[in-house]
Scaffold this motif. Structure first.
Motif, PDB file in Angstrom:
ATOM      1  N   VAL A  81     -10.414   0.369   0.630  1.00  0.00           N
ATOM      2  CA  VAL A  81     -10.068   1.762   0.954  1.00  0.00           C
ATOM      3  C   VAL A  81      -9.514   1.903   2.377  1.00  0.00           C
ATOM      4  CG1 VAL A  81     -11.034   4.068   1.294  1.00  0.00           C
ATOM      5  CG2 VAL A  81     -11.587   2.780  -0.773  1.00  0.00           C
ATOM      6  N   PRO A  82     -10.210   1.414   3.408  1.00  0.00           N
ATOM      7  CA  PRO A  82      -9.615   1.560   4.762  1.00  0.00           C
ATOM      8  C   PRO A  82      -8.322   0.770   4.932  1.00  0.00           C
ATOM      9  CG  PRO A  82     -11.623   0.248   4.850  1.00  0.00           C
ATOM     10  CD  PRO A  82     -11.553   0.831   3.488  1.00  0.00           C
ATOM     11  N   VAL A  83      -8.241  -0.401   4.301  1.00  0.00           N
ATOM     12  CA  VAL A  83      -6.997  -1.175   4.398  1.00  0.00           C
ATOM     13  C   VAL A  83      -5.845  -0.419   3.721  1.00  0.00           C
ATOM     14  CG1 VAL A  83      -5.853  -3.325   3.721  1.00  0.00           C
ATOM     15  CG2 VAL A  83      -8.199  -3.381   4.566  1.00  0.00           C
ATOM     16  N   GLY A  84      -6.122   0.187   2.567  1.00  0.00           N
ATOM     17  CA  GLY A  84      -5.092   0.967   1.888  1.00  0.00           C
ATOM     18  C   GLY A  84      -4.671   2.179   2.690  1.00  0.00           C
ATOM     19  N   ILE A  85      -5.643   2.812   3.352  1.00  0.00           N
ATOM     20  CA  ILE A  85      -5.312   3.975   4.199  1.00  0.00           C
ATOM     21  C   ILE A  85      -4.402   3.549   5.347  1.00  0.00           C
ATOM     22  CG2 ILE A  85      -6.287   5.649   5.813  1.00  0.00           C
ATOM     23  CD1 ILE A  85      -8.761   5.758   3.977  1.00  0.00           C
ATOM     24  N   LEU A  86      -4.728   2.430   5.988  1.00  0.00           N
ATOM     25  CA  LEU A  86      -3.873   1.927   7.078  1.00  0.00           C
ATOM     26  C   LEU A  86      -2.481   1.582   6.566  1.00  0.00           C
ATOM     27  CD1 LEU A  86      -6.377  -0.367   9.024  1.00  0.00           C
ATOM     28  CD2 LEU A  86      -5.449   1.839   9.752  1.00  0.00           C
ATOM     29  N   ALA A  87      -2.416   0.978   5.377  1.00  0.00           N
ATOM     30  CA  ALA A  87      -1.114   0.609   4.816  1.00  0.00           C
ATOM     31  C   ALA A  87      -0.277   1.846   4.502  1.00  0.00           C
ATOM     32  CB  ALA A  87      -1.316  -0.238   3.569  1.00  0.00           C
ATOM     33  N   ALA A  88      -0.952   2.917   4.038  1.00  0.00           N
ATOM     34  CA  ALA A  88      -0.221   4.152   3.736  1.00  0.00           C
ATOM     35  C   ALA A  88       0.249   4.851   5.000  1.00  0.00           C
ATOM     36  CB  ALA A  88      -1.125   5.085   2.918  1.00  0.00           C
ATOM     37  N   ARG A  89      -0.488   4.648   6.092  1.00  0.00           N
ATOM     38  CA  ARG A  89      -0.173   5.362   7.332  1.00  0.00           C
ATOM     39  C   ARG A  89       0.843   4.603   8.186  1.00  0.00           C
ATOM     40  NH1 ARG A  89      -5.057   8.322  10.127  1.00  0.00           N
ATOM     41  NH2 ARG A  89      -4.769   9.490   8.187  1.00  0.00           N
ATOM     42  N   TYR A  90       0.820   3.279   8.129  1.00  0.00           N
ATOM     43  CA  TYR A  90       1.701   2.478   8.990  1.00  0.00           C
ATOM     44  C   TYR A  90       2.573   1.566   8.114  1.00  0.00           C
ATOM     45  CZ  TYR A  90      -1.769   3.964  12.410  1.00  0.00           C
ATOM     46  OH  TYR A  90      -2.617   4.722  13.180  1.00  0.00           O
ATOM     47  N   ARG A 126       4.793  -0.716   8.943  1.00  0.00           N
ATOM     48  CA  ARG A 126       4.847  -2.124   9.367  1.00  0.00           C
ATOM     49  C   ARG A 126       3.631  -2.895   8.866  1.00  0.00           C
ATOM     50  NH1 ARG A 126       7.150  -2.181  15.629  1.00  0.00           N
ATOM     51  NH2 ARG A 126       9.240  -1.383  15.126  1.00  0.00           N
ATOM     52  N   PHE A 127       2.479  -2.261   8.957  1.00  0.00           N
ATOM     53  CA  PHE A 127       1.268  -2.910   8.439  1.00  0.00           C
ATOM     54  C   PHE A 127       1.393  -3.148   6.943  1.00  0.00           C
ATOM     55  CE2 PHE A 127      -3.095  -2.595   6.707  1.00  0.00           C
ATOM     56  CZ  PHE A 127      -3.650  -3.693   7.340  1.00  0.00           C
ATOM     57  N   SER A 128       1.965  -2.177   6.223  1.00  0.00           N
ATOM     58  CA  SER A 128       2.170  -2.335   4.785  1.00  0.00           C
ATOM     59  C   SER A 128       3.128  -3.486   4.486  1.00  0.00           C
ATOM     60  CB  SER A 128       2.717  -1.028   4.198  1.00  0.00           C
ATOM     61  OG  SER A 128       2.979  -1.176   2.830  1.00  0.00           O
ATOM     62  N   THR A 129       4.180  -3.616   5.309  1.00  0.00           N
ATOM     63  CA  THR A 129       5.152  -4.687   5.099  1.00  0.00           C
ATOM     64  C   THR A 129       4.512  -6.067   5.277  1.00  0.00           C
ATOM     65  OG1 THR A 129       6.898  -3.233   5.904  1.00  0.00           O
ATOM     66  CG2 THR A 129       7.377  -5.592   5.844  1.00  0.00           C
ATOM     67  N   VAL A 187       0.687 -10.807   1.603  1.00  0.00           N
ATOM     68  CA  VAL A 187      -0.685 -11.329   1.561  1.00  0.00           C
ATOM     69  C   VAL A 187      -1.337 -10.952   0.231  1.00  0.00           C
ATOM     70  CG1 VAL A 187      -2.957 -11.253   2.651  1.00  0.00           C
ATOM     71  CG2 VAL A 187      -0.895 -11.228   4.063  1.00  0.00           C
ATOM     72  N   LEU A 188      -1.144  -9.691  -0.183  1.00  0.00           N
ATOM     73  CA  LEU A 188      -1.700  -9.257  -1.467  1.00  0.00           C
ATOM     74  C   LEU A 188      -1.035  -9.993  -2.626  1.00  0.00           C
ATOM     75  CD1 LEU A 188      -1.956  -5.400  -0.848  1.00  0.00           C
ATOM     76  CD2 LEU A 188      -3.772  -7.105  -0.684  1.00  0.00           C
ATOM     77  N   ASP A 189       0.282 -10.227  -2.516  1.00  0.00           N
ATOM     78  CA  ASP A 189       0.971 -10.999  -3.560  1.00  0.00           C
ATOM     79  C   ASP A 189       0.373 -12.396  -3.675  1.00  0.00           C
ATOM     80  OD1 ASP A 189       2.632  -8.867  -4.017  1.00  0.00           O
ATOM     81  OD2 ASP A 189       4.256  -9.620  -2.746  1.00  0.00           O
ATOM     82  N   PHE A 190       0.113 -13.009  -2.525  1.00  0.00           N
ATOM     83  CA  PHE A 190      -0.490 -14.346  -2.520  1.00  0.00           C
ATOM     84  C   PHE A 190      -1.864 -14.324  -3.182  1.00  0.00           C
ATOM     85  CE2 PHE A 190      -3.289 -17.449  -0.512  1.00  0.00           C
ATOM     86  CZ  PHE A 190      -2.572 -18.622  -0.654  1.00  0.00           C
ATOM     87  N   VAL A 195      -6.470  -2.157  -2.962  1.00  0.00           N
ATOM     88  CA  VAL A 195      -5.666  -1.834  -1.786  1.00  0.00           C
ATOM     89  C   VAL A 195      -4.352  -1.179  -2.198  1.00  0.00           C
ATOM     90  CG1 VAL A 195      -4.498  -2.789   0.228  1.00  0.00           C
ATOM     91  CG2 VAL A 195      -6.699  -3.732  -0.490  1.00  0.00           C
ATOM     92  N   ARG A 196      -3.679  -1.772  -3.168  1.00  0.00           N
ATOM     93  CA  ARG A 196      -2.364  -1.256  -3.587  1.00  0.00           C
ATOM     94  C   ARG A 196      -2.469   0.176  -4.122  1.00  0.00           C
ATOM     95  NH1 ARG A 196       1.442  -5.342  -3.917  1.00  0.00           N
ATOM     96  NH2 ARG A 196       0.654  -7.472  -4.210  1.00  0.00           N
ATOM     97  N   LEU A 197      -3.426   0.424  -5.016  1.00  0.00           N
ATOM     98  CA  LEU A 197      -3.504   1.754  -5.630  1.00  0.00           C
ATOM     99  C   LEU A 197      -4.042   2.792  -4.648  1.00  0.00           C
ATOM    100  CD1 LEU A 197      -4.610   0.807  -9.235  1.00  0.00           C
ATOM    101  CD2 LEU A 197      -2.436   1.742  -8.488  1.00  0.00           C
ATOM    102  N   ASN A 198      -4.867   2.365  -3.696  1.00  0.00           N
ATOM    103  CA  ASN A 198      -5.305   3.296  -2.661  1.00  0.00           C
ATOM    104  C   ASN A 198      -4.121   3.721  -1.792  1.00  0.00           C
ATOM    105  OD1 ASN A 198      -7.931   4.371  -1.337  1.00  0.00           O
ATOM    106  ND2 ASN A 198      -6.661   3.655   0.359  1.00  0.00           N
ATOM    107  N   GLU A 199      -3.305   2.754  -1.399  1.00  0.00           N
ATOM    108  CA  GLU A 199      -2.101   3.078  -0.611  1.00  0.00           C
ATOM    109  C   GLU A 199      -1.150   3.968  -1.418  1.00  0.00           C
ATOM    110  OE1 GLU A 199       0.203  -0.315   0.427  1.00  0.00           O
ATOM    111  OE2 GLU A 199       1.806   0.876   1.366  1.00  0.00           O
ATOM    112  N   LEU A 200      -0.952   3.603  -2.691  1.00  0.00           N
ATOM    113  CA  LEU A 200      -0.043   4.380  -3.535  1.00  0.00           C
ATOM    114  C   LEU A 200      -0.521   5.817  -3.701  1.00  0.00           C
ATOM    115  CD1 LEU A 200       2.432   4.398  -5.453  1.00  0.00           C
ATOM    116  CD2 LEU A 200       0.862   3.737  -7.300  1.00  0.00           C
ATOM    117  N   GLY A 201      -1.826   5.979  -3.933  1.00  0.00           N
ATOM    118  CA  GLY A 201      -2.362   7.321  -4.129  1.00  0.00           C
ATOM    119  C   GLY A 201      -2.162   8.210  -2.916  1.00  0.00           C
TER     120      GLY A 201
END
Length: 309
Positions: free
Chosen positions: A114-123, A125-128, A133-136, A173-179
């Motif tokens: 959840v916090p990682v997804g929130i950071l990815a949704a907010r930033y 560059r962090f998402s990029t 890493v998630l693909d791996f 992480v992915r679906l939290n960011e997407l949501g």
């Protein structure tokens, strides 16, 4: 000279590099892995004891009632029948050990996701950086995770929990960011216009509106955790995975089918329950809606009464 030898590619010692890295990690970070083992092992053991304490039929009935409250009477009846089937096959203890492992791994994976997804949704560059890493983590074959886990934690339930957390976390992480990204920008702007802080907007607007997608991510985490929990039986994790491993080693088809049916029962139950958490279905929510409607009618009636009567 063979054609394939015309353009030789030098041998890269990728495996040797990882061996050296793991030797360094096991030598200098043993305290960290001891702490992880203490936390995950203790949590799993505590949850297993809690699930094993009530009589199996009583716990099955309680789970069925939970299904009635969150989903429907039909689902509760079918769940109870499925759990009675597990009890009758004498695999209830193994099923509860697997459930404890899955719940421990799911809670840990969700707390991280959840916090990682929130950071990815907010930033962005962090998402990029996070995406490959998630693909791996998602494309690496599940069995490959077992080798470093045994190296770091030996065999048993603890490495099973750790590999399950790593394997199941990416969809969360992915679906939290997407949501969070799918929340209407105009609603967020309205929150900003009323002077809401980023934390207030996140807690009051983004997370509630993204809840169905987040729960879909939790659902995927549980399903992947359950599949990995069975594979973890190969490294000594208790539960239905161990039963499946025993059935394979003895070529016992009947035992394998019974363990597989038990896994299916638990998977369907967890899938439907977590799916219901993100919707408005279920007896409990219906009672809440009815109570809210009654309160609203009383409020409107009181508002219509003339003052001083």
């Amino acid at each position: 000279m063979p054609v394939r030898d015309l353009f030789p590619v030098p041998r890269l010692l990728v495996g040797d590099t990882f061996d050296v890295a793991f030797d360094w990690i096991t030598t200098h970070l043993a305290w960290l892995f001891d702490a992880i083992a203490w936390v995950t092992g203790g949590a799993t053991e505590l949850l297993t004891d809690a699930l094993a304490w009530p009589p199996p039929v009583v716990l099955a009935l309680a789970l069925a009632i939970l299904g009635v409250l969150l989903r429907s009477v039909t689902f509760g009846v079918v769940s109870f029948a499925g759990l009675l089937l597990v009890i009758s096959m004498e695999l209830w203890t193994e099923a509860m050990e697997t459930l404890a492992l899955v719940l421990t791994a799911t809670i840990a994976a969700t707390v991280i996701a959840v916090p990682v997804g929130i950071l990815a949704a907010r930033y962005d560059r962090f998402s990029t950086v996070l995406r490959p890493v998630l693909d791996f983590m998602q494309t690496m074959p599940a069995f490959v995770y077992l080798v470093p886990a045994v190296t770091l934690f030996s065999i048993g339930t603890v490495p099973g929990v750790v590999v399950t957390i790593i394997f199941a976390m990416p969809p969360g992480v992915r679906l939290n960011e997407l949501g969070i990204r799918q929340v209407d920008a105009e609603v967020v702007e309205a929150g900003n216009a009323f002077g809401g802080s980023p934390r207030q907007i996140l807690r009051g607007i983004q997370l509630p509106l993204a809840l169905p997608t987040i729960m879909a991510g939790v659902n995927q985490v549980i399903m992947l955790a359950l599949s990995m929990a069975v594979i973890a039986g190969l490294i000594g994790a208790n539960g239905l995975g161990s039963t499946v491993t025993t059935a394979i080693s003895r070529l016992n088809v009947g035992l394998g089918v019974e363990a597989g049916l038990s896994v299916v029962v638990i998977a369907i139950y967890l899938d439907r329950i977590t799916g219901a958490l993100g919707t408005d279905g279920g007896l409990l929510r219906a009672l809440r809606r009815r109570g809210a409607a009654g309160t609203s009618r009383v409020t409107r009636s009181a508002a219509k009464e003339p003052a001083g009567v």
